[in-house]
Motif scaffolding. Structure first.
Motif, PDB file in Angstrom:
ATOM      1  N   VAL A  61     -37.640   4.640   2.691  1.00 17.93           N
ATOM      2  CA  VAL A  61     -36.838   4.705   1.673  1.00 17.93           C
ATOM      3  C   VAL A  61     -35.533   4.020   2.245  1.00 17.93           C
ATOM      4  CG1 VAL A  61     -34.910   5.967   0.432  1.00 17.93           C
ATOM      5  CG2 VAL A  61     -37.237   6.911   0.801  1.00 17.93           C
ATOM      6  N   GLY A  62     -35.186   3.239   1.097  1.00 20.58           N
ATOM      7  CA  GLY A  62     -34.277   2.045   1.385  1.00 20.58           C
ATOM      8  C   GLY A  62     -34.338   0.579   1.864  1.00 20.58           C
ATOM      9  N   PHE A  64     -37.301  -2.718   1.894  1.00 17.24           N
ATOM     10  CA  PHE A  64     -38.021  -3.296   0.490  1.00 17.24           C
ATOM     11  C   PHE A  64     -39.205  -4.064   1.054  1.00 17.24           C
ATOM     12  CE2 PHE A  64     -35.177  -6.726   2.547  1.00 17.24           C
ATOM     13  CZ  PHE A  64     -35.866  -7.850   2.364  1.00 17.24           C
ATOM     14  N   THR A  82     -37.331  -2.568  -3.830  1.00 10.41           N
ATOM     15  CA  THR A  82     -36.668  -1.496  -2.763  1.00 10.41           C
ATOM     16  C   THR A  82     -37.402  -0.135  -3.050  1.00 10.41           C
ATOM     17  OG1 THR A  82     -34.625  -2.443  -3.019  1.00 10.41           O
ATOM     18  CG2 THR A  82     -34.535  -0.223  -2.164  1.00 10.41           C
ATOM     19  N   THR A  84     -38.124   3.603  -3.225  1.00 17.09           N
ATOM     20  CA  THR A  84     -36.879   4.746  -3.385  1.00 17.09           C
ATOM     21  C   THR A  84     -37.489   6.084  -3.500  1.00 17.09           C
ATOM     22  OG1 THR A  84     -37.762   4.174  -5.707  1.00 17.09           O
ATOM     23  CG2 THR A  84     -35.829   3.107  -5.074  1.00 17.09           C
ATOM     24  N   THR A  85     -38.965   6.213  -3.460  1.00 13.95           N
ATOM     25  CA  THR A  85     -39.507   7.552  -3.742  1.00 13.95           C
ATOM     26  C   THR A  85     -40.127   8.129  -2.474  1.00 13.95           C
ATOM     27  OG1 THR A  85     -39.714   7.106  -5.917  1.00 13.95           O
ATOM     28  CG2 THR A  85     -40.898   9.221  -5.140  1.00 13.95           C
ATOM     29  N   THR A  96     -43.708   6.354   1.073  1.00 13.78           N
ATOM     30  CA  THR A  96     -42.609   5.688   0.504  1.00 13.78           C
ATOM     31  C   THR A  96     -42.998   4.804  -0.736  1.00 13.78           C
ATOM     32  OG1 THR A  96     -41.640   5.966   2.514  1.00 13.78           O
ATOM     33  CG2 THR A  96     -40.162   4.977   0.834  1.00 13.78           C
ATOM     34  N   ALA A  98     -42.450   2.677  -4.829  1.00 16.41           N
ATOM     35  CA  ALA A  98     -41.619   2.292  -5.870  1.00 16.41           C
ATOM     36  C   ALA A  98     -42.305   1.744  -6.986  1.00 16.41           C
ATOM     37  CB  ALA A  98     -40.528   1.298  -5.491  1.00 16.41           C
TER      38      ALA A  98
END
Length: 133
Positions: A61-62, A64, A82, A84-85, A96, A98
């Protein structure tokens, strides 16, 4: 499994950077380090809509990924996505991800890349399989 001559094999499946060392009585082997890559997956969800996910033993998370297309035999970066989930995978893994949109012509060869700087110290950089837009 150990053979009659003393040789052995061990099928390890490390989930992140790991070091191994063998010991027998008072003899210890040199340390062998094994590096792994997280599993990076790119999926087409609909026209111009995609998802990217990283499966590993830690969260991303965070961090990219870089979305790329193949143009004239060279990979061209189009977008930073990025992550996010976070969802739990099969222990010890975490997924992780997006979802993102980008306007593209159809049938382009595309992929996602997790650069070394985003992979952290426990992982090698990763690339997804190439898919069509």
């Amino acid at each position: 499994m150990t053979t009659a001559g003393g040789a052995f094999t061990y099928a390890a499946k490390p989930s992140m950077k790991t070091s191994y060392q063998a010991k027998q009585k008072n003899v210890t082997s040199p340390t062998a380090s094994v590096e792994t890559t997280p599993v990076l997956t790119l999926k087409k969800l609909a026209k111009n809509k995609f998802s990217v996910s990283v499966t590993a033993a830690q969260t991303f998370v965070g961090k990219f990924t870089v979305f790329q297309r193949l143009r004239n035999s060279k990979w061209v970066s189009l977008k930073h996505v990025t992550l996010t989930t976070l969802t739990q995978g099969t222990k010890p893994t975490e997924v992780t991800s997006a979802t993102f949109t980008i306007k593209l012509p159809t049938k382009l060869k595309i992929r996602a890349v997790l650069p070394a700087a985003q992979a952290a110290t426990c992982y090698l950089p990763a690339k997804s399989k190439v898919i069509r837009s």
